[in-house]
Scaffold this active site. Structure first.
Site, short mmCIF file in Angstrom:
data_model
loop_
_atom_site.label_atom_id
_atom_site.label_comp_id
_atom_site.label_asym_id
_atom_site.label_seq_id
_atom_site.Cartn_x
_atom_site.Cartn_y
_atom_site.Cartn_z
N SER A 54 10.94 -27.94 60.26
CA SER A 54 10.91 -28.71 59.02
C SER A 54 12.32 -29.20 58.68
O SER A 54 12.90 -29.97 59.44
CB SER A 54 10.30 -27.86 57.90
OG SER A 54 10.00 -28.65 56.78
N HIS B 11 5.80 -32.42 59.96
CA HIS B 11 4.51 -32.20 59.27
C HIS B 11 3.62 -33.45 59.37
O HIS B 11 2.93 -33.80 58.42
CB HIS B 11 4.73 -31.85 57.80
CG HIS B 11 5.71 -30.73 57.59
ND1 HIS B 11 5.55 -29.49 58.16
CD2 HIS B 11 6.86 -30.67 56.85
CE1 HIS B 11 6.55 -28.70 57.78
NE2 HIS B 11 7.36 -29.40 57.02
#
Length: 226
Positions: free
Chosen positions: A113, A149
């Site tokens: 991330s 994501h």
């Protein structure tokens, strides 16, 4: 937070040529170095082949010589959270320059991330609120945008297309949950995944401002030892 080291960690150790007791340093500045998260990381790596340490910057560094500590590692692993805060805090402490020196010396830089976006020019982020916005102040060692994501949050794909199409972000790559990008130097070497079906993509701006998305071949990593 309770998961044990996965296929990607063992692959990082392989890239670092550290198959025995690989030294991995975990950085959680993207979430403000919470004690619970640091403790969970130690619990996760306990009993594994990895020799884990952490670098904490909140409220102050937990090691006297940050440079020596980072340069002694095989792998630096950066957790998720706010990529904007992460890069800002690193720069305040001069950690960005130390990490760059370590990368040039062969230490494998990795993360998820925010810990993936940070090495790039930028990407999409919720660092500024619930609505995704552009982040263009990454370390920039990798001169591409990075969309994380990609299959897990519905705003991610269209926002990456919009920002690249408008020229706010450069061409780049995106990954679904469980997929990762492997660079050798600044060149993408391959895409990998810790499970079947997780994909990575190349994103390129066309002359008309649209974005061409190409699925990349993605190699599934072997299951790590128990």
């Amino acid at each position: 937070m309770s998961l044990r080291p996965g296929a990607i960690h063992y692959f990082a150790a392989e890239l670092a040529n550290a198959r025995e007791a690989p030294k991995i340093c975990v950085l959680n500045q993207a979430t403000g170095d919470p004690e619970a998260q640091i403790g969970a990381a130690y619990a996760a790596f306990a009993g594994s082949e990895f020799a884990m340490s952490h670098l904490q910057l909140f409220p102050m560094p937990n090691v006297d010589d940050i440079r020596a500590h980072i340069l002694a590692q095989d792998i630096v692993w950066v957790g998720g959270g706010s990529v904007a805060n992460l890069c800002a805090v690193w720069r305040v402490h001069g950690l960005d320059e130390i990490l760059y020196e370590a990368w040039q010396a062969g230490v494998v830089m990795a993360g998820v991330s925010a810990g993936s976006i940070c090495w790039h020019t930028g990407g999409t982020t919720d660092s500024y609120g619930l609505q995704l916005r552009e982040f263009t102040d990454g370390l920039g060692w990798l001169p591409y945008s990075n969309g994380v994501h990609y299959d897990a949050e519905e705003q991610r794909r269209p926002k990456m297309h919009e920002l690249i199409g408008r020229g706010v972000l450069p061409d780049g790559y995106a990954t679904e949950e469980g997929a990762g990008l492997v660079y050798r130097g600044t060149t993408l070497a391959e895409a990998v995944a810790d499970r079947e079906g997780a994909l990575a993509y190349e994103l390129r701006r066309a002359p008309d401002g649209s974005v061409v998305e190409t699925t990349l071949p993605t190699r599934v990593l072997p299951v790590p030892p128990n």
